[in-house]
Design a protein around this motif. Sequence first.
Motif, PDB file in Angstrom:
ATOM      1  N   SER A   3       3.014   9.224  -0.001  1.00 19.89           N
ATOM      2  CA  SER A   3       2.865   8.025   0.759  1.00 19.89           C
ATOM      3  C   SER A   3       2.318   6.831   0.184  1.00 19.89           C
ATOM      4  CB  SER A   3       2.294   8.675   2.070  1.00 19.89           C
ATOM      5  OG  SER A   3       0.774   8.549   1.854  1.00 19.89           O
ATOM      6  N   VAL A   4       2.586   5.841   0.623  1.00 21.99           N
ATOM      7  CA  VAL A   4       1.935   4.468   0.183  1.00 21.99           C
ATOM      8  C   VAL A   4       0.483   4.583   0.311  1.00 21.99           C
ATOM      9  CG1 VAL A   4       1.792   1.877   0.181  1.00 21.99           C
ATOM     10  CG2 VAL A   4       4.130   3.109   0.578  1.00 21.99           C
ATOM     11  N   SER A   5      -0.050   5.023   1.239  1.00 22.76           N
ATOM     12  CA  SER A   5      -1.536   4.966   1.397  1.00 22.76           C
ATOM     13  C   SER A   5      -2.305   6.046   0.341  1.00 22.76           C
ATOM     14  CB  SER A   5      -1.958   5.128   2.784  1.00 22.76           C
ATOM     15  OG  SER A   5      -1.492   6.579   3.130  1.00 22.76           O
ATOM     16  N   SER A   6      -1.485   6.956  -0.014  1.00 16.35           N
ATOM     17  CA  SER A   6      -2.393   7.694  -0.940  1.00 16.35           C
ATOM     18  C   SER A   6      -2.290   7.157  -2.388  1.00 16.35           C
ATOM     19  CB  SER A   6      -1.635   9.393  -0.699  1.00 16.35           C
ATOM     20  OG  SER A   6      -0.393   9.038  -1.101  1.00 16.35           O
ATOM     21  N   THR A   7      -1.419   6.589  -2.710  1.00 25.36           N
ATOM     22  CA  THR A   7      -1.053   6.188  -3.950  1.00 25.36           C
ATOM     23  C   THR A   7      -1.435   4.754  -4.449  1.00 25.36           C
ATOM     24  OG1 THR A   7       1.221   5.502  -3.835  1.00 25.36           O
ATOM     25  CG2 THR A   7       0.846   7.905  -4.308  1.00 25.36           C
ATOM     26  N   THR A   8      -1.419   3.739  -3.570  1.00 22.38           N
ATOM     27  CA  THR A   8      -1.784   2.551  -3.621  1.00 22.38           C
ATOM     28  C   THR A   8      -3.260   2.126  -2.995  1.00 22.38           C
ATOM     29  OG1 THR A   8       0.639   1.827  -3.300  1.00 22.38           O
ATOM     30  CG2 THR A   8      -0.802   0.017  -3.032  1.00 22.38           C
ATOM     31  N   SER A   9      -3.861   1.589  -3.855  1.00 22.88           N
ATOM     32  CA  SER A   9      -5.362   0.909  -3.436  1.00 22.88           C
ATOM     33  C   SER A   9      -5.201   0.018  -2.324  1.00 22.88           C
ATOM     34  CB  SER A   9      -6.023   0.356  -4.654  1.00 22.88           C
ATOM     35  OG  SER A   9      -6.879  -0.584  -4.258  1.00 22.88           O
ATOM     36  N   PRO A  10      -6.223   0.249  -1.207  1.00 25.16           N
ATOM     37  CA  PRO A  10      -6.245  -0.668  -0.299  1.00 25.16           C
ATOM     38  C   PRO A  10      -6.259  -2.402  -0.737  1.00 25.16           C
ATOM     39  CG  PRO A  10      -7.519   1.133   0.184  1.00 25.16           C
ATOM     40  CD  PRO A  10      -7.241   1.288  -1.048  1.00 25.16           C
ATOM     41  N   LEU A  11      -7.052  -2.191  -1.539  1.00 28.94           N
ATOM     42  CA  LEU A  11      -7.363  -3.768  -2.175  1.00 28.94           C
ATOM     43  C   LEU A  11      -5.776  -4.242  -2.719  1.00 28.94           C
ATOM     44  CD1 LEU A  11      -9.391  -6.022  -2.618  1.00 28.94           C
ATOM     45  CD2 LEU A  11     -10.069  -4.921  -4.875  1.00 28.94           C
ATOM     46  N   ILE A  12      -4.897  -3.634  -3.644  1.00 25.35           N
ATOM     47  CA  ILE A  12      -3.565  -3.951  -3.606  1.00 25.35           C
ATOM     48  C   ILE A  12      -2.957  -4.489  -2.539  1.00 25.35           C
ATOM     49  CG2 ILE A  12      -1.487  -3.162  -4.969  1.00 25.35           C
ATOM     50  CD1 ILE A  12      -3.529  -3.327  -7.125  1.00 25.35           C
TER      51      ILE A  12
END
Length: 109
Positions: A3-12
């Motif tokens: 999923s996007v949330s598990s691989t992408t930093s919230p800051l990104i």
Amino acid sequence: MQSVSSTTSPLIIAGFQALSDPLRIQVLELLRSQELCVCELCEHLGTTQSKLSFHLKALKEAELVRARQQGRWIYYSLNLSQFVVLEQYLSEYRRFSPILPTRVCRDEV
């Protein structure tokens, strides 16, 4: 598939969301060459301080701008290191994407 949330930093994610608004892009363009206070940004953009505050908050939360207070004014400048982070994130797509077209040398055409 991850999923996007598990691989992408919230800051990104916050960075790209902040970049999705035309007024925020205009703010960043103004800050490219110099630090500006809120009143100067309002004047250049023809907007109210209350409207601009909302957009500056989003840019600060995404760490795209820095704020420093001097007296009663807050001055904003670009946080270039966060732009580098976003650029590096995008470069991974260019570097590792299997769907990029093959490049042809002009001499071969």
